[in-house]
Design an enzyme around this catalytic site. Structure first.
Site, PDB file in Angstrom:
ATOM      1  N   ASP A   1       0.815  -1.207   0.000  1.00  0.00           N
ATOM      2  CA  ASP A   1       0.000   0.000   0.000  1.00  0.00           C
ATOM      3  C   ASP A   1       0.851   1.260   0.000  1.00  0.00           C
ATOM      4  O   ASP A   1       0.310   2.359  -0.149  1.00  0.00           O
ATOM      5  CB  ASP A   1      -0.928   0.000   1.218  1.00  0.00           C
ATOM      6  CG  ASP A   1      -2.312   0.521   0.882  1.00  0.00           C
ATOM      7  OD1 ASP A   1      -2.717   0.387  -0.293  1.00  0.00           O
ATOM      8  OD2 ASP A   1      -2.973   1.060   1.777  1.00  0.00           O
TER       9      ASP A   1
ATOM     10  N   ASP B   1     -11.582  -5.644  10.775  1.00  0.00           N
ATOM     11  CA  ASP B   1     -11.663  -7.100  10.812  1.00  0.00           C
ATOM     12  C   ASP B   1     -12.880  -7.577  11.608  1.00  0.00           C
ATOM     13  O   ASP B   1     -13.629  -8.447  11.157  1.00  0.00           O
ATOM     14  CB  ASP B   1     -10.368  -7.681  11.391  1.00  0.00           C
ATOM     15  CG  ASP B   1      -9.882  -6.932  12.620  1.00  0.00           C
ATOM     16  OD1 ASP B   1     -10.643  -6.085  13.142  1.00  0.00           O
ATOM     17  OD2 ASP B   1      -8.754  -7.174  13.063  1.00  0.00           O
TER      18      ASP B   1
END
Length: 1036
Positions: A308, A741
């Site tokens: 990223d 998550d």
């Protein structure tokens, strides 16, 4: 026809009067109805445990006539019927058959009884007889005749030769002797806590109502918090997998799979990284090598890394890793290496030659170790190498621009000089499309093009065997293929919300769907490597088993390396991973914790499960099928006229799906959705398997990658692709929370999916955790802040659907509520000091009622904890470390999380977090050097204040009581006891502030002095001594 010898009946006595009667008598019924004894008293000595005269006397076992239970000396030709002879003799008659049977049974006449008797028993050794006589034993207890293979009812021998259907997994329940007392103690403690709180409310302390009120509020909240934590633990379970059954079903030759090629579905492994400075490329490269060497069909495995940060350092490090994998992966297969992370493998302290059978192992290991050392040197030298390369290319470009400028300016440089962009260059002499060392427009961390590079091509379908000259290693007979690997860095542009890690994961989901479209996705952090090469197969056992089509993900426990032996800050977190998560597995499944999780791709796309239940009633006790869930077979019936094909066709028609609107405008991507759903179905090899696929459906090779396919994969990772779609809202990883998550897993459970907790005998994955106190607290701060965000969002479990079980709802509710306990915990930690300062206590006096309740609550909590330690398998020291850090984190990180979460919700102030560092300390000789580094942070203020205030309070309280005219020792002891309880829990925090060799930072002394002076002066002002006169003088 020879007559058969006389046979003993069941009423006949043993031939030897000196021996005790036989314990068990064996016999068979002849065609005439007569029972013939098959006992061998004349040939076998029954002794030992079978010599009792009172056990099982006259007990008869009827056995079918197989070769090993025929009476000694009998011939094959008897006066019995042919049918009986066929079942007993093997299909022949006359002297020839008798001689053949005598030869087979001749071993029974031998005087060497050791050939017939098992040690310590008097049983006939069937297996030894079969081995020595090469005789047939038949199927079960029946001897099948070769002349007449078919029997009454259409049953033939071939019907018994097929292997029985075997499940791939099984539940292992916690023993009732542990679980029943555990549940009973929970109920008992609930009753005691209720009566205690009732007694506390009805018996106020008139002398200190403010102390009584604060303590009552805190105690009620603690009781509520404990109930939320303990209720989901009522049904813990264990699970076991059968890898042999998985191999037999999917990787063995069969009528539908003649070649024995693997019929397992594809798996895509995702690794995420963002900053090569905090996440060293060598760590990421070792994780990648452990993935490429995993024990899974090579053609079915694909690996992806999401960078990223768009760093060229990560890109070139991965390229080096792929080159080294060409030797490392076959080496692991050849010698069955565990673990397959080279750094961890070469640092193992035990003997590496243990259980290694090949003679060339030592030579191969020495060679690959030398290659790995050179590989590390190349990786560590990449930053300097890339910078030197950039300087050389930039200098060349500068000279080129100067030459062009001179040509345009008559051989003289312009007065303003020549401006050349300081670019970062790739090895092929082109500009790096990602982030440059000197950020420029289109080449910075938040502004760069999308990058996708296939570094390891799609492997061939058939194995490629190596030869004796593969480098310096002999890979003869070893498959040298390497799984496909792709480097992915999504496009980033200013003005777009890229949604951090969740956005990067969704980009990989789309790109991998175009390139490989594995039915399952394994998600790993860059510092979590595969420690058990069979971990993916272990998870696949659950997905491919009966009912596996309802499982959205398999969560593996997180295990850590590099933790200090005492685990000062509870980094292993075993109470959560071995206790809470194991208990949730007995409900609807464990929560998703961000790494070490294998997803069903179809579930990530936001679809409902094929079957789901809805729970109604106050406690969800009424269960009913969710009627509006559209099953796969129903969807297929809509689009196809034949019901026969409904369970074998992929889902391609569902009125609830608006594919272009939800998933984006890539038709190539949307076409992969039904394929992934179909390939993820379990094998329809049994009538009880619902929504299955036929065996042999996944044997076809993957199509080769071409330029249009790769171009489409780059298009779906562009920053504009998610506009006007449901990515991050219903599809993929969910946006809007720091803990994406937990929210992602909650959304799946809320749609009716269930998850599984897979604890393997050998740890599936291992990673690193911050052992420094500051890093650890910042990690906990991030988790707690995400929980606060969940509480104030639509993902709060109070708004869940009826498809979420009641206790699962309680568990998710606790996820959002637990940080708020810090407010009451901080107040309660100051209460002992306030009692010592004021000379009062939370109760009127330490009477028998208060002490009895306190004793019962403490004893029941201790017993519950011991039983929890028993069924979870954690250690007492681990449990105590968790209790200590619960108080440390609760008074620091959790409190800060509540404040930051409220600021974000109320004022809209965004929170930024520092990435948890994966690098080690500067002292390479001490692997625990980070443990002693003291990095001051604002999170230290509250715990340090609690410690100092309680220490000062003990001194002041003791002094007041000692010099008091009427000392109140009971209240002093109560205050000191609770203060010591707080200080004992804070001991690891105090030890962390001391650093190495007790070197306390100066700021700690300064803060301690300021707090002590402030508290003392404040208390003297609020409550001056009784003998001080109104004028300020002291009367003698």
């Amino acid at each position: 026809m020879a007559s058969s010898p006389p046979k003993k009946t069941l009423n006949s006595q043993s031939s030897s009067l000196s021996r005790p009667p036989q314990a068990v008598k064996f016999g068979r019924r002849t065609s005439s109805g007569r029972i013939v004894s098959l006992s061998r008293d004349d040939d076998m000595d029954v002794s030992g445990d079978y010599s009792s005269q009172n056990d099982y006397i006259n007990y008869t076992v009827l056995m079918p006539p197989t070769p090993d239970n025929q009476p000694a000396g009998s011939s094959g030709s008897t006066s019995e019927s042919k049918g009986d002879t066929n079942r007993g003799g093997g299909g022949g008659d006359g002297p020839k058959m008798g001689n053949k049977l005598e030869r087979r049974l001749s071993v029974m006449k031998s005087n060497n009884k050791s050939m017939l008797l098992r040690s310590q028993t008097g049983d006939f050794d069937h297996n030894r007889w079969l081995f020595e006589s090469k005789g047939k034993y038949g199927i079960g207890n029946a001897f099948w005749s070769e002349e007449d293979d078919t029997y009454d009812g259409g049953v033939s021998k071939s019907d018994f030769l097929d292997k029985p259907w075997k499940p791939l997994t099984r539940k292992v329940k916690v023993p009732a002797k542990v679980l029943s007392p555990y549940r009973l103690l929970i109920v008992i403690r609930l009753v005691i806590v209720f009566f205690f709180l009732w007694w506390r409310v009805t018996n106020p302390n008139e002398d200190a109502m403010w102390l009584w009120g604060l303590s009552i509020v805190c105690e009620i909240w603690f009781a509520f918090s404990w109930i939320l934590d303990i209720l989901p633990k009522l049904n813990p379970i264990n699970r076991a997998t059968d890898l042999a059954a998985l191999h037999d079903k999917f990787e063995q030759p069969s009528p539908s799979n003649p070649t024995g090629r693997s019929d397992l579905p594809g798996v895509d492994v995702f690794v995420s990284t963002a900053d090569p400075e905090k996440e060293p490329p060598l760590v990421t490269a070792n994780t990648l090598l452990s993935i490429l060497a995993v024990d899974y069909p090579i053609e079915k495995l694909s690996a992806y890394i999401s960078d990223d940060g768009g760093a060229i350092l990560t890109f070139e490090a991965m390229a080096e890793a792929v080159r080294f994998a060409e030797y490392w992966v076959p080496f692991c297969r050849k010698h069955d290496i565990e673990p397959r992370n080279p750094d961890s493998y070469f640092n193992i302290k035990k003997d590496p030659t243990k259980n290694k059978k090949r003679q060339d192992f030592v030579k191969d290991r020495r060679w690959i170790k030398r290659e790995y050392d050179e590989f590390k040197v190349r990786i560590n030298g990449l930053p300097e190498q890339i910078k030197k390369r950039a300087e050389q290319f930039n200098m060349r470009e500068e000279l080129k621009e100067k030459r062009i400028a001179r040509e345009k300016n008559g051989g003289v440089l312009p007065p303003d000089g020549v401006e050349v962009v300081k670019a970062t260059w790739m090895a092929d002499g082109t500009h790096w499309p990602g982030t440059w060392f000197e950020p420029k427009p289109d080449h910075s961390k938040g502004d760069h093009a999308g990058i996708l590079q296939i570094m390891s091509k799609v492997p061939e379908l058939e194995p490629v065997m190596g030869g004796p000259n593969e480098g310096a290693l002999d890979f003869t007979g070893i498959d040298i293929r390497v799984p496909m690997f792709a480097y992915v860095s999504r496009e980033k542009r200013p003005g777009f919300d890229h949604n951090k890690k969740a956005g990067a994961m969704n980009g990989m989901v789309r790109a991998s769907a175009i390139l490989s479209n594995g039915a399952f996705i394994l998600n790993l952090d860059c510092d979590h490597y595969i420690y058990n090469s069979k971990a993916i197969k272990e998870g696949m056992c659950f997905m491919m088993d009966r009912g596996g089509d309802r499982i959205c993900y398999i969560q593996f426990p997180q295990r850590f390396e590099g933790i200090d032996p005492s685990d000062r800050y509870a980094n292993h977190n075993t109470v959560f991973f071995d206790g809470n998560m194991r208990a949730l597995d007995g409900l609807q499944g464990p929560v998703y914790v961000g790494t070490g999780c294998m997803f069903r791709r179809y579930a990530l796309y936001g679809f409902n499960p094929p079957r789901a239940n809805e729970y109604s009633g106050v406690f969800g006790q009424e269960k009913a099928p969710a009627m509006h869930v559209r099953t796969q077979s129903q969807a297929s019936q809509t689009s196809q006229a034949s019901d026969l094909e409904s369970d074998t066709q992929p889902l391609n028609d569902d009125p609830d799906l608006g594919l272009p609107k939800k998933f984006g405008n890539s038709t190539m991507f949307t076409d992969t959705i039904p394929v992934a759903e179909y390939q993820g179905r379990p094998l329809a090899d049994h009538m009880s398997v619902k929504n299955g696929r036929p065996p042999g459906a996944l044997l076809l090779p993957r199509p080769p990658l071409d330029a249009p396919t790769v171009a489409e994969a780059i298009a779906v990772i562009s920053c504009w692709y998610e506009d006007n779609t449901e990515w991050g809202d219903r599809i993929g990883w969910i946006y809007g929370s720091v803990t994406e998550d937990v929210v992602t897993g909650y959304r799946m459970h809320n749609r009716g999916w269930r998850s599984i907790y897979c604890i393997t005998k050998r740890d599936a994955f291992r990673g690193t955790a911050p052992i420094n106190l500051t890093d650890r607290l910042h990690q906990v701060l991030r988790w707690a802040t995400g929980s606060v965000e969940i509480f104030f969002s639509k993902n709060n479990a109070m708004f869940a659907t009826r498809r979420l079980k009641f206790l699962q709802r309680v568990a998710y509710l606790n996820v959002g509520i637990y940080p708020f306990t810090s407010i009451f915990l901080v107040v309660y930690c100051f209460l002992p000091a306030l009692c010592l300062f004021s000379g009062k206590f939370i109760v009127q006096s330490l009477d028998i009622h208060f002490l009895s309740y306190l004793l019962c609550i403490t004893v029941t909590l201790t017993l519950i904890s011991l039983l929890e330690v028993k069924w979870s398998g954690i250690g007492l020291e681990e449990w105590w470390r968790n209790e200590q850090f619960w108080l440390i984190g609760g008074t620091s990180a959790h409190l800060a999380a509540v404040v930051q979460g409220l600021l974000k919700v109320i004022a809209g102030i965004e929170i930024s977090f520092t990435l948890t560092s994966k690098s080690s300390g500067e002292d390479e000789d001490d692997i625990f050097a980070d443990l002693y580094i003291v990095k001051w942070t604002g999170l230290f203020i509250m715990p340090l204040t609690i410690i100092i205030v309680n220490l000062v309070a003990i001194v002041i309280g003791a002094s007041r009581t000692i010099y008091s005219v009427i000392p109140q020792w009971g209240k002093l002891l109560g205050g000191i006891f609770f203060s010591l309880w707080v200080l004992t829990h804070m001991y690891p925090f105090a030890k962390g502030l001391m650093g190495r060799r007790g070197k306390v930072p100066t700021i700690v002394y300064v803060w301690s002095g300021l707090v002590s002076i402030t508290v003392s002066l404040l208390w003297i002002t609020i409550s001056p001594p009784d003998d001080v006169s109104g004028s300020g003088g002291i009367s003698v």
